[in-house]
Structures are given as structure tokens and as C-alpha cells.
Scaffold this motif. Structure first.
Motif, PDB file in Angstrom:
ATOM      1  N   PRO A  81       0.826  -1.206   0.000  1.00  0.00           N
ATOM      2  CA  PRO A  81       0.000   0.000   0.000  1.00  0.00           C
ATOM      3  C   PRO A  81       0.861   1.257   0.000  1.00  0.00           C
ATOM      4  CG  PRO A  81      -0.845  -1.582   1.567  1.00  0.00           C
ATOM      5  CD  PRO A  81       0.482  -2.115   1.092  1.00  0.00           C
ATOM      6  N   GLY A  82       0.471   2.220  -0.809  1.00  0.00           N
ATOM      7  CA  GLY A  82       1.206   3.468  -0.916  1.00  0.00           C
ATOM      8  C   GLY A  82       2.215   3.507  -2.041  1.00  0.00           C
ATOM      9  N   ARG A  83       2.573   2.341  -2.586  1.00  0.00           N
ATOM     10  CA  ARG A  83       3.552   2.317  -3.676  1.00  0.00           C
ATOM     11  C   ARG A  83       2.966   3.013  -4.897  1.00  0.00           C
ATOM     12  NH1 ARG A  83       4.208  -0.418  -8.142  1.00  0.00           N
ATOM     13  NH2 ARG A  83       2.575  -1.893  -7.624  1.00  0.00           N
ATOM     14  N   VAL A 108      -0.937   2.148  -4.979  1.00  0.00           N
ATOM     15  CA  VAL A 108      -1.594   0.961  -4.434  1.00  0.00           C
ATOM     16  C   VAL A 108      -2.386   1.371  -3.201  1.00  0.00           C
ATOM     17  CG1 VAL A 108      -1.261  -1.341  -3.456  1.00  0.00           C
ATOM     18  CG2 VAL A 108       0.220  -0.547  -5.316  1.00  0.00           C
ATOM     19  N   LEU A 109      -3.685   1.098  -3.247  1.00  0.00           N
ATOM     20  CA  LEU A 109      -4.560   1.427  -2.118  1.00  0.00           C
ATOM     21  C   LEU A 109      -4.541   0.301  -1.092  1.00  0.00           C
ATOM     22  CD1 LEU A 109      -7.530   2.859  -4.183  1.00  0.00           C
ATOM     23  CD2 LEU A 109      -5.879   4.152  -2.801  1.00  0.00           C
ATOM     24  N   PRO A 110      -4.737   0.617   0.177  1.00  0.00           N
ATOM     25  CA  PRO A 110      -4.773  -0.426   1.195  1.00  0.00           C
ATOM     26  C   PRO A 110      -5.965  -1.356   0.980  1.00  0.00           C
ATOM     27  CG  PRO A 110      -4.842   1.764   2.199  1.00  0.00           C
ATOM     28  CD  PRO A 110      -4.903   1.946   0.731  1.00  0.00           C
ATOM     29  N   SER A 163       0.080   8.153  -0.772  1.00  0.00           N
ATOM     30  CA  SER A 163       1.133   7.387  -1.422  1.00  0.00           C
ATOM     31  C   SER A 163       2.430   7.545  -0.642  1.00  0.00           C
ATOM     32  CB  SER A 163       1.348   7.896  -2.849  1.00  0.00           C
ATOM     33  OG  SER A 163       2.016   9.158  -2.830  1.00  0.00           O
ATOM     34  N   ALA A 164       3.403   6.748  -1.028  1.00  0.00           N
ATOM     35  CA  ALA A 164       4.762   6.952  -0.532  1.00  0.00           C
ATOM     36  C   ALA A 164       5.269   8.280  -1.121  1.00  0.00           C
ATOM     37  CB  ALA A 164       5.650   5.799  -0.987  1.00  0.00           C
ATOM     38  N   PRO A 165       6.184   8.950  -0.452  1.00  0.00           N
ATOM     39  CA  PRO A 165       6.752  10.185  -1.012  1.00  0.00           C
ATOM     40  C   PRO A 165       7.513   9.907  -2.307  1.00  0.00           C
ATOM     41  CG  PRO A 165       7.278   9.979   1.321  1.00  0.00           C
ATOM     42  CD  PRO A 165       6.707   8.659   0.886  1.00  0.00           C
ATOM     43  N   PHE A 166       7.505  10.881  -3.199  1.00  0.00           N
ATOM     44  CA  PHE A 166       8.192  10.766  -4.484  1.00  0.00           C
ATOM     45  C   PHE A 166       8.546  12.169  -4.968  1.00  0.00           C
ATOM     46  CE2 PHE A 166       3.722  11.309  -5.296  1.00  0.00           C
ATOM     47  CZ  PHE A 166       3.672  12.216  -6.343  1.00  0.00           C
ATOM     48  N   GLN A 179       3.365  13.784  -2.199  1.00  0.00           N
ATOM     49  CA  GLN A 179       2.614  12.540  -2.050  1.00  0.00           C
ATOM     50  C   GLN A 179       1.266  12.743  -2.734  1.00  0.00           C
ATOM     51  OE1 GLN A 179       3.065  12.520   2.405  1.00  0.00           O
ATOM     52  NE2 GLN A 179       3.065  10.321   2.032  1.00  0.00           N
ATOM     53  N   VAL A 180       0.709  11.638  -3.227  1.00  0.00           N
ATOM     54  CA  VAL A 180      -0.665  11.658  -3.720  1.00  0.00           C
ATOM     55  C   VAL A 180      -1.560  11.441  -2.501  1.00  0.00           C
ATOM     56  CG1 VAL A 180      -2.325  10.629  -5.317  1.00  0.00           C
ATOM     57  CG2 VAL A 180       0.132  10.494  -5.829  1.00  0.00           C
ATOM     58  N   VAL A 181      -2.651  12.187  -2.434  1.00  0.00           N
ATOM     59  CA  VAL A 181      -3.621  12.041  -1.342  1.00  0.00           C
ATOM     60  C   VAL A 181      -4.980  11.752  -1.974  1.00  0.00           C
ATOM     61  CG1 VAL A 181      -4.719  13.119   0.655  1.00  0.00           C
ATOM     62  CG2 VAL A 181      -2.353  13.706   0.061  1.00  0.00           C
TER      63      VAL A 181
END
Length: 159
Positions: free
Chosen positions: A25-27, A47-49, A60-63, A153-155
């Protein structure tokens, strides 16, 4: 010396770990040809939980992203995003459409940007070195003179 059976067993045990890591999740899903489910074409997906636990948002994970340009809110449409995507076929080009056209299902926003403006951006990786390389490629096109890097991050907000 390990036998073939031992090596096969070891590989079969590692395969599920690899699959789980890919589905963490978060990737972020940066490949424009393989977005994660649950997002619109203009969103950068992740990827959602799993499960139905109640929560206000998923992140999401930071990018890093290269912001190609900023504009008034809701001014960047799909035609412009698609044209930019053609320039960068290996990295997802995304645009914020948060609260545009009164569409309550436009529920994706991004951290690290001024929410008073819209933007067009391309995914630039999860390391500064990769992001710097993407920024150099963007600048080499000569089409985005104000391009700059952002860590974000995507929210995905739940209504």
C-alpha cells in the motif's frame, strides 16, 4: 552445494515476498501503461490499502515530480496532459483536477504544492538523483521553461 530442489524451494519462497513488495500500500504506479486501480487518467495512482477500514484519506509513498507548469485551478485539461504524456512515455504525466467542475469524485490531491493553483507534472522517481535526471530531460525539451522539482505525495480523500 545446494540441489536444484533446494534452489527451487528458495525461489518459490521469495516469489510471494516480491509480489507483496510490489503490491505494498502506498507504492506509486508511475508507468502510464500500468496504472493502479481506482484512479482517473489525470491522476498519479498508487496501491490502495486492502480492506474496508474507515479512514479520511490514503496517501502514497513520497516521491519526486517535475512540475512542468502551473496554471489557474482547473485550467489544465486532458488534452494538454495527453500531449505532455506523449513527450514522456516512461513516466506518468499527471494534473491536479481537485474540486473541478463540481465533481465530488475528483478526490485526488497532492502535498507539496499550493492548492490555490493547478499544475501539470511528470513523475520523477523516489530519489533526488533520478529526479534531477528527469528535470534535465524536461529542460532539454525547451518546452517547459519554469519546470521545477517537488517532493510530494498523492492524497486520495474519502468523501
Amino acid at each position: 552445494m545446494p540441489t536444484i530442489a533446494t534452489l527451487c524451494l528458495a525461489l518459490s519462497l521469495l516469489a510471494p515476498l516480491s509480489a507483496r513488495a510490489q503490491a505494498a500500500p502506498g507504492r506509486v504506479c508511475p508507468d502510464p501503461a500500468r496504472p493502479c486501480a481506482g484512479f482517473r487518467a489525470h491522476d498519479l495512482s498508487f496501491v490502495l490499502p486492502a480492506g474496508g477500514a474507515a479512514r479520511d484519506e490514503d496517501r502514497s509513498a513520497p516521491f519526486y515530480a517535475v512540475v512542468l507548469r502551473s496554471a489557474p485551478r482547473c485550467a489544465i485539461g486532458e488534452r494538454e496532459r495527453g500531449a505532455a504524456q506523449a513527450l514522456f512515455p516512461h513516466g506518468k504525466v499527471f494534473a491536479t483536477r481537485w474540486e473541478c467542475e463540481g465533481d465530488v469524485e475528483n478526490n485526488v490531491t497532492y502535498t507539496g504544492v499550493d492548492d490555490r493553483y493547478g499544475f501539470l507534472a511528470v513523475y520523477a522517481g523516489d530519489t533526488r538523483a533520478r529526479a534531477d535526471a528527469v528535470l534535465a530531460r524536461v529542460r532539454a525539451t525547451g518546452r517547459f521553461p519554469g519546470a521545477n522539482l517537488r517532493r510530494m505525495q498523492v492524497v486520495r480523500v474519502h468523501p
